[in-house]
Design an enzyme around this catalytic site. Structure first.
Site, PDB file in Angstrom:
ATOM      1  N   GLU A  17      -2.465  -9.006   3.181  1.00 42.03           N
ATOM      2  CA  GLU A  17      -2.807  -9.515   4.519  1.00 42.03           C
ATOM      3  C   GLU A  17      -4.304  -9.400   4.823  1.00 42.03           C
ATOM      4  O   GLU A  17      -4.778  -9.963   5.794  1.00 42.03           O
ATOM      5  CB  GLU A  17      -1.970  -8.801   5.588  1.00 42.03           C
ATOM      6  CG  GLU A  17      -2.404  -7.406   5.965  1.00 42.03           C
ATOM      7  CD  GLU A  17      -2.050  -6.302   4.973  1.00 42.03           C
ATOM      8  OE1 GLU A  17      -2.331  -5.128   5.292  1.00 42.03           O
ATOM      9  OE2 GLU A  17      -1.495  -6.590   3.891  1.00 42.03           O
ATOM     10  N   HIS A  63      -3.809  -4.850  -0.146  1.00 37.94           N
ATOM     11  CA  HIS A  63      -3.340  -5.416   1.124  1.00 37.94           C
ATOM     12  C   HIS A  63      -3.431  -6.938   1.051  1.00 37.94           C
ATOM     13  O   HIS A  63      -4.508  -7.492   1.272  1.00 37.94           O
ATOM     14  CB  HIS A  63      -4.211  -4.908   2.279  1.00 37.94           C
ATOM     15  CG  HIS A  63      -3.959  -3.486   2.640  1.00 37.94           C
ATOM     16  ND1 HIS A  63      -2.959  -3.110   3.503  1.00 37.94           N
ATOM     17  CD2 HIS A  63      -4.561  -2.350   2.229  1.00 37.94           C
ATOM     18  CE1 HIS A  63      -2.966  -1.785   3.619  1.00 37.94           C
ATOM     19  NE2 HIS A  63      -3.921  -1.304   2.856  1.00 37.94           N
ATOM     20  N   CYS A 123       0.832  -1.202   0.000  1.00 39.50           N
ATOM     21  CA  CYS A 123       0.000   0.000   0.000  1.00 39.50           C
ATOM     22  C   CYS A 123       0.877   1.267   0.000  1.00 39.50           C
ATOM     23  O   CYS A 123       1.593   1.519  -0.951  1.00 39.50           O
ATOM     24  CB  CYS A 123      -1.008  -0.042   1.150  1.00 39.50           C
ATOM     25  SG  CYS A 123      -2.328   1.181   0.996  1.00 39.50           S
TER      26      CYS A 123
END
Length: 193
Positions: A177, A175, A77
């Site tokens: 994650e 992202h 990001c």
């Protein structure tokens, strides 16, 4: 394998650490130059505003360390955006790893872009076993235009770089994650490089 998440005061560090733990690895948070240089893999996270995040990198001296790293490095990001030449956000000079300037979405689309989008035109080992048009999670108002270093793209009013690569440096605007199984696989691919 030693995985270091660069800890410079910007954002999504714990969620990345948990995602790596789910893959069966441990990561350490560090702002220590020697520890970062000696890692097998480095993750450069970022949630926040470009100019203040860059100030934190400058104050810690990490701005001169990150571009010299030889192991695989993944910017996430804002981390990816700071690896570019510059950002319109706060008129920020970046690390100059990726040869592209980050710009703001124009008023034809709602900003920030928040939520799920599809990635396409996948061109890297980072996307091994990832199908075209899989969904990933994004939150951002600024983007890197398509360029020679684009390895995946998204569409939001226009096509832009969802991921970049130059040598051992990788960046994702999304992202991983927070991108469910797809993001976890992308993180795993990075850790296996």
């Amino acid at each position: 394998m030693k995985i270091v998440i660069i800890n410079y005061g910007a954002g999504n560090i714990q969620s990345i650490k948990f995602a790596i733990k789910r893959l069966g690895f441990d990561a350490v948070l560090s702002s220590d130059a020697e520890e970062i240089k000696n890692a097998d893999k480095v993750i450069f996270p970022g949630v926040g505003e470009a100019s203040s995040a860059m100030k934190m990198l400058l104050n810690s001296g990490l701005d001169s360390i990150i571009p010299t790293l030889k192991q695989p490095v993944l910017g996430i990001c804002l981390g990816m955006q700071l690896m570019c030449n510059s950002s319109e956000e706060g008129n920020t000079t970046g690390l100059g790893i990726f040869d592209v300037d980050v710009i703001k979405f124009d008023t034809s689309v709602k900003v920030p872009q928040i939520g799920w989008n599809q990635i396409s035109n996948l061109k890297s080992d980072l996307f091994d076993s990832i199908a075209e048009d899989e969904h990933i999670y994004l939150v951002h108002s600024f983007y890197a235009p398509l360029c020679n270093e684009t390895i995946a793209q998204c569409s939001y009013g226009l096509n832009y770089s969802a991921a970049l690569q130059k040598g051992n440096f990788y960046g994702t605007q999304f992202h991983p994650e927070k991108s469910s199984d797809v993001g976890e696989k992308i993180l795993e691919n990075f850790l296996k490089m």
